[in-house]
Scaffold this motif. Structure first.
Motif, short mmCIF file in Angstrom:
data_model
loop_
_atom_site.label_atom_id
_atom_site.label_comp_id
_atom_site.label_asym_id
_atom_site.label_seq_id
_atom_site.Cartn_x
_atom_site.Cartn_y
_atom_site.Cartn_z
N MET A 1 0.85 -1.18 0.00
CA MET A 1 0.00 0.00 0.00
C MET A 1 0.89 1.24 0.00
N VAL A 2 0.87 1.98 -1.07
CA VAL A 2 1.75 3.14 -1.22
C VAL A 2 1.20 4.31 -0.42
N GLU A 3 2.01 4.78 0.54
CA GLU A 3 1.67 5.97 1.32
C GLU A 3 2.85 6.95 1.17
N PRO A 4 2.67 8.01 0.42
CA PRO A 4 3.80 8.94 0.21
C PRO A 4 4.39 9.46 1.52
N ASN A 5 3.54 9.84 2.48
CA ASN A 5 4.05 10.37 3.74
C ASN A 5 4.76 9.28 4.55
N LYS A 6 4.30 8.04 4.42
CA LYS A 6 4.98 6.94 5.10
C LYS A 6 6.39 6.78 4.55
N ASN A 7 6.54 6.83 3.24
CA ASN A 7 7.86 6.72 2.64
C ASN A 7 8.78 7.86 3.07
N LEU A 8 8.20 9.06 3.21
CA LEU A 8 8.99 10.19 3.67
C LEU A 8 9.49 9.98 5.09
N LEU A 9 8.63 9.45 5.97
CA LEU A 9 9.04 9.19 7.34
C LEU A 9 10.11 8.10 7.40
N LEU A 10 9.98 7.08 6.56
CA LEU A 10 11.00 6.04 6.53
C LEU A 10 12.35 6.60 6.07
N GLY A 11 12.31 7.47 5.05
CA GLY A 11 13.53 8.13 4.61
C GLY A 11 14.12 9.02 5.69
N LEU A 12 13.23 9.68 6.46
CA LEU A 12 13.70 10.51 7.56
C LEU A 12 14.40 9.65 8.62
N GLY A 13 13.86 8.46 8.88
CA GLY A 13 14.49 7.56 9.84
C GLY A 13 15.88 7.15 9.40
N ILE A 14 16.04 6.88 8.10
CA ILE A 14 17.37 6.54 7.57
C ILE A 14 18.34 7.70 7.76
N MET A 15 17.88 8.92 7.47
CA MET A 15 18.75 10.09 7.62
C MET A 15 19.12 10.31 9.08
N VAL A 16 18.16 10.11 10.00
CA VAL A 16 18.45 10.28 11.43
C VAL A 16 19.53 9.29 11.87
N GLY A 17 19.42 8.03 11.44
CA GLY A 17 20.43 7.04 11.77
C GLY A 17 21.79 7.42 11.22
N PHE A 18 21.82 7.90 9.98
CA PHE A 18 23.08 8.29 9.35
C PHE A 18 23.75 9.42 10.12
N PHE A 19 22.98 10.49 10.43
CA PHE A 19 23.58 11.65 11.07
C PHE A 19 23.79 11.46 12.56
N THR A 20 23.17 10.44 13.14
CA THR A 20 23.51 10.10 14.52
C THR A 20 24.97 9.68 14.61
#
Length: 408
Positions: free
Chosen positions: A148-167
């Motif tokens: 089920m494609v949820e654009p905002n869900k994908n954005l939050l998942l990408g945000l989680g990846i970025m948070v892990g990277f910059f941590t």
């Protein structure tokens, strides 16, 4: 020719019509917005067309599990929580016991091929397993799956990846500040780069002096030699500080390893098992490199091994934190909430954010923390070409193992 395909075409039309009829009936009994993701998936599985696809998938599935699946079933036989703890034990115990076989004067630079192999495993796990799982979910052997494609869900998942990277960027930066801006990339982790510039000079002088002393002390036992191989009085205070900071960074990183293992097993047993393999490959050069830095910082071999065992507690701490987040923070796979009832109007729960965080940390360790080391070259062009080829082959082998493990 047209008459030959007529029955199959009629069957296809009938299946599509049946699916549409079922969808209409389902819509009449329940509003789609009131259904959870799991309930939507369950109702779709009852569609005649989907049932036919499921039959075809089960018919084409292999009758016996692969060897790797059988091994993983033996190593991880319990619930996600139990398997996470077992995986933490596997990646914390053996690498630390291997330190007993390491000579106290090992050079972290000699681990470059092993580090390259570990990087291939980490990036392979991230690109072949974690990222597809994050955005598409885990495939089921029994039925077809829907996304089920949820654009905002994908954005939050990408945000989680970025948070892990910059941590990890923040951790690396903090250690560089703590060591006076002289931290560098010494082995497989950006967070462990606390060896100051004086370390190489001091350690080389200590090793030269130690080698001379060893020739004069032939009557001493090997154990006494290893204990006295780096006299504490010759260690620069900044180098000792770097060793203690390295222990703190190692403990913190092990917490993220525990988070990675717990989030992976709650995503699926396959993802958990492959992540365990990747982290295990990664831990061996990491532990040996940290061990060498502690020796250079004035630790005896016994004290360095003990310190590494203490930092392993961080992995269990991270695992317990990850289990608590998954159990109490929720997970969209088991949540009864509708598609828009989760985080910021999506179907995500807090537990779903651990896996993107893990992917971000793996991306940092596999690229920023190691690529500068792999790019370093010397003056001997022939030797550097051979070294580069060996490193690339090691990366390919590490990534190839990750690909082979999950290939259907």
């Amino acid at each position: 020719m047209a008459s030959r395909f007529m029955p199959s075409r009629r069957t296809g039309f009938a299946l599509v019509a049946g699916c549409l009829l079922f969808s209409a009936l389902a819509a009449a009994t329940a509003r789609p917005g009131d259904l959870s993701v799991g309930e939507i998936e369950e109702q779709l599985q009852n569609c005649p067309l989907v049932e036919a696809l499921n039959e075809q998938k089960r018919a084409s599935a292999p009758e016996t599990a692969s060897l790797t699946s059988q091994i993983f079933a033996v190593l991880f036989p319990g619930s996600p929580a139990v398997n996470s703890l077992l995986a933490t034990l596997y990646i914390s115990g053996p690498p630390n016991f291997l330190l007993a076989l390491c000579p106290p004067n090992i050079d972290p630079a000699s681990l470059s091929v092993m580090v390259a192999f570990a990087v291939g495993g980490l990036l392979g796990d991230t690109l072949f397993h974690l990222l597809p799982e994050i955005f598409l979910g885990e495939d089921s052997p029994d039925h077809v799956s829907f996304v089920m494609v949820e654009p905002n869900k994908n954005l939050l998942l990408g945000l989680g990846i970025m948070v892990g990277f910059f941590t990890f960027v923040a951790m690396d930066k903090a250690l560089r500040i703590a060591t006076g801006g002289e931290g560098g990339h010494d082995h497989s982790h950006g967070h462990s780069h606390t060896e100051v510039a004086a370390a190489s000079t001091t350690s080389s002088e200590a090793n030269d002096k130690t080698s001379g002393e060893l020739k004069q002390r032939k009557s001493k036992s090997a154990k006494e030699v290893s204990e006295d191989s780096t006299p504490e009085k010759e260690i620069n205070p900044s180098v000792k500080l770097g060793g203690y900071l390295n222990l703190i960074a190692d403990f913190t990183h092990n917490i993220t390893d525990g988070l990675a293992l717990s989030s992976s097993f709650y995503a699926s047993p396959t993802i958990g098992a492959t992540t365990t393999v990747a982290v295990f490959f990664h831990e061996i050069p990491h532990e040996v490199g940290d061990f060498a830095l502690l020796i250079q910082s004035g630790f005896s071999k016994r004290k360095a091994m003990g310190a590494q065992f203490v930092t392993a507690v961080g992995a269990f701490l991270g695992t317990f934190i990850g289990i608590a987040v998954q159990e109490f923070g929720g997970n969209s796979a088991v949540s009864e909430a509708g598609p828009g009832a989760g985080l910021w109007g999506t179907s995500l729960q807090w537990g779903d954010m651990l896996l993107p965080f893990t992917a971000g940390t793996f991306l940092y360790v596999g690229t920023v923390a190691v690529i500068p080391e792999l790019l370093e070259t010397g003056k001997d062009k022939g030797a550097e070409v051979r070294k580069t080829i060996t490193q690339f082959l090691a990366v390919a082998v590490g990534a190839g193992i990750m690909l082979a493990i999950s290939w259907d």
